[in-house]
Design an enzyme around this catalytic site. Structure first.
Site, PDB file in Angstrom:
ATOM      1  N   HIS A 188      45.992  28.507  43.348  1.00 11.22           N
ATOM      2  CA  HIS A 188      44.974  28.711  44.606  1.00 11.22           C
ATOM      3  C   HIS A 188      45.669  28.979  45.851  1.00 11.22           C
ATOM      4  O   HIS A 188      45.379  29.750  46.984  1.00 11.22           O
ATOM      5  CB  HIS A 188      43.807  27.608  45.024  1.00 11.22           C
ATOM      6  N   ARG A 295      33.799  33.524  48.104  1.00  9.92           N
ATOM      7  CA  ARG A 295      33.526  32.231  47.172  1.00  9.92           C
ATOM      8  C   ARG A 295      32.953  31.176  48.051  1.00  9.92           C
ATOM      9  O   ARG A 295      33.461  31.101  49.287  1.00  9.92           O
ATOM     10  CB  ARG A 295      35.271  31.669  46.803  1.00  9.92           C
ATOM     11  N   ARG A 331      29.239  34.476  45.668  1.00  5.25           N
ATOM     12  CA  ARG A 331      29.112  34.014  44.237  1.00  5.25           C
ATOM     13  C   ARG A 331      28.755  32.405  44.536  1.00  5.25           C
ATOM     14  O   ARG A 331      29.125  31.490  45.498  1.00  5.25           O
ATOM     15  CB  ARG A 331      30.770  33.711  43.783  1.00  5.25           C
ATOM     16  N   GLU A 430      33.362  36.796  32.597  1.00 10.42           N
ATOM     17  CA  GLU A 430      34.660  36.224  32.738  1.00 10.42           C
ATOM     18  C   GLU A 430      34.983  35.314  31.266  1.00 10.42           C
ATOM     19  O   GLU A 430      35.728  34.621  31.093  1.00 10.42           O
ATOM     20  CB  GLU A 430      34.967  35.224  33.852  1.00 10.42           C
ATOM     21  N   ASN A 453      40.863  36.696  36.096  1.00  5.39           N
ATOM     22  CA  ASN A 453      42.101  35.541  35.868  1.00  5.39           C
ATOM     23  C   ASN A 453      41.200  34.570  34.686  1.00  5.39           C
ATOM     24  O   ASN A 453      42.028  34.109  33.579  1.00  5.39           O
ATOM     25  CB  ASN A 453      41.942  34.665  37.123  1.00  5.39           C
ATOM     26  N   ASP A 454      40.023  34.195  34.751  1.00  3.00           N
ATOM     27  CA  ASP A 454      39.319  33.580  33.622  1.00  3.00           C
ATOM     28  C   ASP A 454      39.262  34.336  32.342  1.00  3.00           C
ATOM     29  O   ASP A 454      39.272  33.476  31.337  1.00  3.00           O
ATOM     30  CB  ASP A 454      38.157  32.934  34.112  1.00  3.00           C
ATOM     31  N   ARG A 464      45.274  29.195  32.737  1.00  2.00           N
ATOM     32  CA  ARG A 464      45.854  29.884  34.032  1.00  2.00           C
ATOM     33  C   ARG A 464      46.543  28.912  34.810  1.00  2.00           C
ATOM     34  O   ARG A 464      47.139  29.265  35.610  1.00  2.00           O
ATOM     35  CB  ARG A 464      44.658  30.473  34.686  1.00  2.00           C
ATOM     36  N   CYS A 501      36.694  41.844  40.233  1.00  2.00           N
ATOM     37  CA  CYS A 501      36.956  41.226  41.414  1.00  2.00           C
ATOM     38  C   CYS A 501      38.226  39.718  41.244  1.00  2.00           C
ATOM     39  O   CYS A 501      38.505  38.951  42.068  1.00  2.00           O
ATOM     40  CB  CYS A 501      35.826  40.278  41.887  1.00  2.00           C
TER      41      CYS A 501
END
Lengths: 551, 85
Positions: A188, A295, A331, A430, A453-454, A464, A501
């Site tokens: 993050h 987010r 989301r 994802e 990413n996921d 990850r 995204c």
């Protein structure tokens, strides 16, 4: 000169003082080791410091923000001096032989409770003021610096690793760049740095020691190098790079206001990923054409209890209204895995990335889900809001989400609260499961957005967050790109649009592949919009190939 | 002891700021200054206790001063209520 090698996760060159983040210890211990007299003196000192701070704040406000806010701080200073409040603290120290922290915390709760129980809305709201002054006194007693950075000048922030809830509290105006011992490109801190457009380096390991606190350093977020007190030659090279960076920035400025289109006329929507309403200015400054991923976790991570419907509504409304009719995809909460929140009281999981997270929490806890959906639908009356559900694996989950939406809309309708009944609903792609059943999912929703990413993590079975997987964690892996193709084909077959995204969306090496796949939208960090637009405007979609899908 | 009755005209009632100023004002005098609403009496130096009375617009309160400088005190307090509340 000392050179430390890490992994560059957010580009840019920056120079400044290295500042090691001190994790504030805010545990309040009851029993005093110092005795009542010493604790009373500590309290008196904290009182003086707090009052001085408040007077200084009031003065600053008087110059900058106007009298109203200044008066608020003056009133806070009066509360701290209030006889009953002080007496309550001193009595506790005397009678319970407790620490000043414990006494302040207890008195704060007692007085806050008194105001909260009054039948007057104005007085109830004063409970927050009492909590605020308690917090200030506690911070001063425990030596905690609000914003986490005790420096007048902006610094290069160094840490072992930073949790999302920690980065949220940081005073961003004081950060030039990040260097962390742990973490990876998907952590993050890296995402935050890219949003802020500042360099970040992760995974330096123990080479970056606390002893470097206060030393002058240069960091290069592209190469992952940290130079401590660089020699003249290195300095000259870094300065040149820094100048070039400024030059590119000016070049990208010329991209503002231009259409997101290839030379052969293929339009791609270039949207932004944001983590809180604070990031809006970055979206607007970088000419983002919408929000592809808002987010909502910040509302949950930054709080000590479930955020209320009104709190959420205000945040969503602020973003929807500021984007003036441009699409804002919000989301629903994506807690779990690496983002933990105490008050959710989740059971400890062996493998949280595959545990009860995101939509699974929402479907298990209808009340939490309902509150968020109500806030989202209420905000839909103020802009072009779209709702997106994360971690979908099955069609029944989507159907259940849609039923929850229908229920919330019916409630709002009967209460006479305005909302947009045509609010778009989309899902994140994802998980490999969602790719395999993409054709069926596409019939249920208005859009797909791929969380790369996921998707990479679950497709390649690579954590990850781990930074020693190195070459095994390859987002360019043909398996990931083929999954993308399956999802894109399913979306287009059903006549809906598909976006990306995840961080991969900003990867210029993949742009030709995305164009060949017919990806309709790319949502990236605000600072990536203009470079991506420059790249897009010199591309020819028709000549792009799928060669990267070959093994 | 000196006292007077006063009916609050401020739309917010005795909110945080005037309560704070009032506490400051009352501390200037040696006389014990009090406020009474519906039989509940609080010292005027007790900022949060004054607020806890929840005095609203239209409420009538009794202000009293008791001590050597009660004349000066009551005069100053009356002036304060008239200009702030």
């Amino acid at each position: 000169m000392i050179l430390i090698q890490g992994k560059g996760v957010s580009k840019g060159v920056e120079q400044g003082t290295l500042y090691f983040y001190e994790r504030p210890d805010s545990t309040i211990i009851k029993g005093s080791k110092l005795g009542p007299e010493a604790e009373k003196e500590r309290f008196a000192n904290a009182q003086t410091v707090s009052i001085d701070q408040l007077h200084a704040l009031a003065e600053k406000c008087l110059e900058e923000a106007g009298e109203e806010t200044a008066i608020l701080f003056e009133t806070h200073a009066m509360f701290i001096e209030d006889d009953d409040y002080v007496e309550c603290v001193l009595n506790a120290i005397e009678e319970e032989s407790c620490t000043a922290e414990y006494a302040v915390n207890q008195a704060g709760e007692q007085f806050a409770e008194m105001f909260a129980s009054m039948d007057d809305a104005y007085m109830q709201a004063r409970a927050a003021d009492i909590k605020d002054i308690s917090r200030r006194l506690l911070d001063n007693l425990m030596g905690i610096v609000p914003g986490g950075i005790a420096s007048e000048e902006p610094v290069i922030l160094a840490a072992d690793d930073l949790a999302p809830s920690e980065t949220l509290q940081l005073d961003k105006s004081k950060i030039l760049g990040f260097v962390t011992q742990e973490g990876s490109g998907n952590s993050h801190t890296a995402i935050l740095a890219r949003t802020m457009g500042i360099p970040a380096i992760c995974g330096t390991g123990s080479a970056l020691g606390r002893s470097y606190h206060g030393r002058q350093a240069y960091i290069d977020g592209e190469t992952g190098e940290v130079f401590i007190e660089p020699d003249a030659l290195t300095l000259a090279a870094l300065k040149e790079k820094h100048d070039k960076q400024l030059e590119m920035k000016q070049l990208y400025e010329t991209m503002k206001g231009l259409e997101d289109v290839t030379l052969d006329g293929k339009n791609v929507m270039l949207y932004c990923n944001i983590g809180s309403p604070e990031d809006l200015s970055a979206v607007i400054n970088n000419d983002g054409q919408g929000i592809g991923l808002f987010r909502s976790e910040f509302l949950y991570l930054g709080a000590s209890d479930y955020p209320t419907e009104d709190e959420q509504f205000e945040a969503y409304k602020a973003v929807a209204a500021a984007m003036k009719g441009k699409r804002v995809i919000i989301r629903t909460l994506d807690i779990g895995a690496d983002k933990q929140v105490d008050y959710f009281e989740m059971k400890k999981e062996e493998n949280p990335a595959m545990g009860v997270r995101a939509i699974r929490i929402c479907l298990n806890r209808p009340e939490v889900f309902r509150t968020q959906l109500r806030a989202l639908y209420r905000a839909s009356a103020y802009g072009k809001v779209a709702i997106m559900f994360p971690m979908i694996t099955s069609v029944w989950e989507v159907k259940e989400c849609k039923r929850a939406c229908q229920k919330v809309m019916a409630e709002l309708e009967s209460e006479g609260i305005p909302f947009n009944k045509d609010t778009e609903i989309g899902i994140m792609i994802e998980t490999p499961a969602s790719v395999f059943v993409a054709d069926a999912l596409a019939k249920e929703v208005d859009f797909f957005s791929v969380g790369t990413n996921d998707l990479t993590q679950y497709t390649l079975a690579c954590d990850r967050q781990a930074n020693d997987l190195g070459k095994f964690f390859d987002p360019h892996h043909p398996a990931v790109l083929r999954a993308l193709k399956m999802a894109a084909d399913a979306a287009h077959e059903a006549g809906i649009w598909i976006g990306i995204c995840g961080e991969l969306g900003a990867d210029p090496d993949l742009l030709p592949t995305f164009l060949a796949l017919g990806i309709d939208e790319l949502s990236v960090s605000p600072t990536s919009v203009l470079p991506l637009r420059a790249e897009l405007r010199k591309s020819i979609a028709k000549t792009c190939t799928l060669e990267m899908l070959d093994c | 002891m000196k006292q007077f009755l006063y009916t609050i005209t401020d739309p917010l009632g005795i909110h945080a700021r005037p309560a704070g100023l009032l506490a400051k004002e009352a501390k200037k005098f040696g006389a014990a200054c009090t406020i009474t609403k519906d039989g509940q009496t609080k010292k005027l130096t007790q900022l949060m206790m004054i607020m806890s009375l929840g005095v609203k617009q239209g409420d009538t309160v009794t202000i009293a001063a008791d001590g050597a400088d009660e004349d000066v005190a009551i005069e100053a307090l009356e002036a304060f209520f008239k200009s702030n509340l």
